[in-house]
Design a protein around this motif. Structure first.
Motif: not given
Length: 591
Positions: A132, A138, A169, A172
């Motif tokens: 992130d 993550r 993306r 997250v």
């Protein structure tokens, strides 16, 4: 490809809770297999210190074996230290892999490398760690089985980097959505508990009203609450299904000690295989706990201390089955807040229970006092009647001298005073007994007031007191017992005359207002001190004012008035100022 299928950790696999996020990650994984030229792609997310595989594409066998499995973050990071940097990708050729890890760490496809300089080996590792904005890991995107059998070239790496960026993306966002959903779920559970359970005044009702919210909010399979008492091991245990939770005395002791320690540290503990124990629990005691959980089919539980202020009042255990989801940090934080809410609710329920018990004890004591007063009064009345009868016989004798007759008169006055006290005691016991029925009839208070005023006129004239009566000429009907209402009027008027100095005024007012009758007795007497007002109506209470104490009395008159008024569903209001007089206002149901 990363995996960890050891039995204990496989039992802790987590099901992805957000369908939209799961579908997005699955589409990205499928894109890697369909566009980037790899036979298998897997996306994992970080939960509870481990990477869990949540989206697998390209191979049904790999998906069946990998989905939901977990790998420790430390193990993946250790392998990445050996990797080549390919932008967002990290490549570890099989020559650098730890020989000791082998198949226990990675899922290895059953293929033979092709005969080429850059041939893909089944032990090669290609993975994109997903971070992130703060740099925290993550998740990961891992690829295997290139369709051309070769390690990816520059052009293929660029395509894979694009998918890795998208996957980063998406992971997250998905984790943020999941965390938000957890927070909403926990907030809803806490709100339901605060609204319903904390308003209850018994532990059973608190538990009943919070069970559904806790089970749904925490996705728990079951739950129980253990409360503590002053005597160790004597608390109450309630379970969600209403069945007895067979905690042995030793397990109760262990749970109580752990809860008190957890409350002091303000922490929630997760209990299950491979989990660290709270400080007061030894390994041997932990073994007993795991054995108990296995017996009841529980894979793990969240252990929540319940308390208020510095006092730990109990613990709450929320359980999940062996294949249930892992507990999250958001759930632990919300559980600790709920531990405070339920602790306050338990404390309120205990306070109410103690107050209820105290009220019952006071009521029993009051009933006993009434019975005692009635018994003693009855026992005294008979000999006093005999004494008065013999005094009357002696007084009729013609042979008595003057001093002797004076002594007899004094004895008779004392006996008559005792008779009046006994009659007051008997009446007080009668009107204070809830079992004594009240037979109400219409009673003309105007006529009763006339008789009472006539009886008090001589005493008022003797002290030069103006006795004023303001009453309608027509009957004013109240609903009640005639003798008891007569006693109200008599006690109020006689007290007003008694405690009013010479030259004062006593005003008695009688009126009817809607469905109530109001009797007011105002005087310009000595008044009542503020500290004495709250105790008016208490049996045998005499004012601390020396002027009042100087007047003869037993302290039963106003107590009788108060009891009769309450018994008739009326109200007694007293307004007084020391040295300026008092107003006693009685309202009764009108007939």
């Amino acid at each position: 490809m990363p995996r960890d299928l050891t039995p204990d950790e496989a039992a802790r696999q987590v099901r992805w809770s957000d369908a939209a996020s799961r579908d997005t990650l699955q589409l990205i994984a499928e894109g890697v297999t369909q566009v980037a030229g790899f036979g298998i792609a897997a996306i994992s997310v970080v939960r509870d210190g481990a990477l869990e595989s949540v989206a697998i594409a390209g191979n049904d066998q790999a998906r069946a074996e990998l989905e939901g499995t977990r790998t420790t973050v430390e193990r993946v990071l250790a392998e990445l230290e050996k990797a080549d940097d390919w932008g967002l990708l990290r490549f570890v050729p099989h020559e650098r892999l730890d020989p000791g890890a082998g198949d226990t760490w990675g899922w290895v496809p059953d293929i033979q490398p092709i005969d080429a300089p850059d041939a893909w080996d089944p032990m090669d590792l290609l993975i994109a760690p997903l971070y992130d904005d703060s740099g925290a890991l993550r998740g990961t995107l891992a690829m295997d089985l290139p369709l051309d059998g070769l390690r990816p070239g520059q052009a293929q790496r660029e395509v894979l980097n694009t998918y890795a960026e998208q996957a980063g993306r998406a992971v997250v966002v998905a984790l943020e959505r999941e965390a938000l959903a957890d927070q909403v779920r926990m907030a809803q559970a806490a709100r339901r508990i605060v609204r319903k359970a904390t308003a209850q005044l018994s532990l059973e009702r608190i538990f009943a009203d919070s069970t559904e919210a806790l089970l749904e909010g925490f996705r728990a399979a079951g739950m129980w609450i253990q409360t503590f008492s002053e005597e160790e091991g004597q608390g109450l245990i309630l379970s969600a299904d209403g069945l007895d939770v067979a905690l042995s005395p030793q397990l109760r002791r262990i749970a109580e000690g752990a809860a008190r320690e957890a409350w002091r540290d303000q922490q929630v503990a997760i209990v299950g295989p491979g989990r660290p124990w709270l400080p007061p629990i030894t390994d041997a005691e932990g073994g007993l706990i795991l054995e108990f959980l296995a017996q009841i089919g529980v894979g793990s539980l969240m252990f929540i201390p319940l308390g208020a202020g510095p006092e730990c009042l109990g613990n709450l255990a929320l359980t999940r089955l062996t294949d249930g989801p892992a507990w999250t940090e958001a759930e632990a934080a919300a559980a600790l807040d709920i531990g405070h809410d339920l602790g306050h609710a338990i404390l309120n329920a205990r306070t109410f229970e103690r107050e209820h018990e105290l009220v019952e004890e006071l009521q029993a004591l009051d009933a006993y006092k009434g019975q005692l007063i009635a018994t003693v009064a009855h026992e005294l009345k008979n000999p006093l009647t005999s004494v008065l009868g013999h005094l009357e016989m002696l007084d009729a004798s013609p042979d008595l001298s003057g001093p002797t007759r004076g002594s007899l008169a004094t004895m008779e006055r004392g006996a008559q005073r005792m008779v009046r006290v006994i009659e007051d005691l008997l009446l007080l016991a009668k009107v204070g007994d809830a079992n004594t029925p009240l037979i109400s009839v219409p009673v003309d208070l105007h006529r009763i007031l006339e008789d009472v005023v006539d009886l008090s006129t001589m005493a008022a004239r003797h002290k030069d007191i103006s006795l004023v009566v303001d009453s309608p000429t027509d009957p004013v009907l109240a609903l009640g017992d005639p003798d008891e209402l007569d006693r109200i009027c008599g006690n109020l008027v006689s007290n007003a005359v008694k405690y009013t100095p010479e030259g004062g005024t006593v005003t008695v007012t009688l009126s009817r207002r809607a469905d109530r009758v109001e009797l007011s007795c105002a005087d310009t007497g000595i008044g009542i001190a503020p500290e004495d007002l709250d105790r008016l109506g208490t049996e045998f209470f005499r004012s601390s004012n020396p002027e009042a104490v100087a007047q003869p009395g037993t302290g039963l008159g106003l107590a009788i008035v108060q009891r009769i008024v309450e018994r008739h569903g009326g109200e007694l209001v007293v307004e007084s100022e020391l040295g300026r007089g008092s107003v006693f206002r009685v309202t009764l149901p009108a007939a």
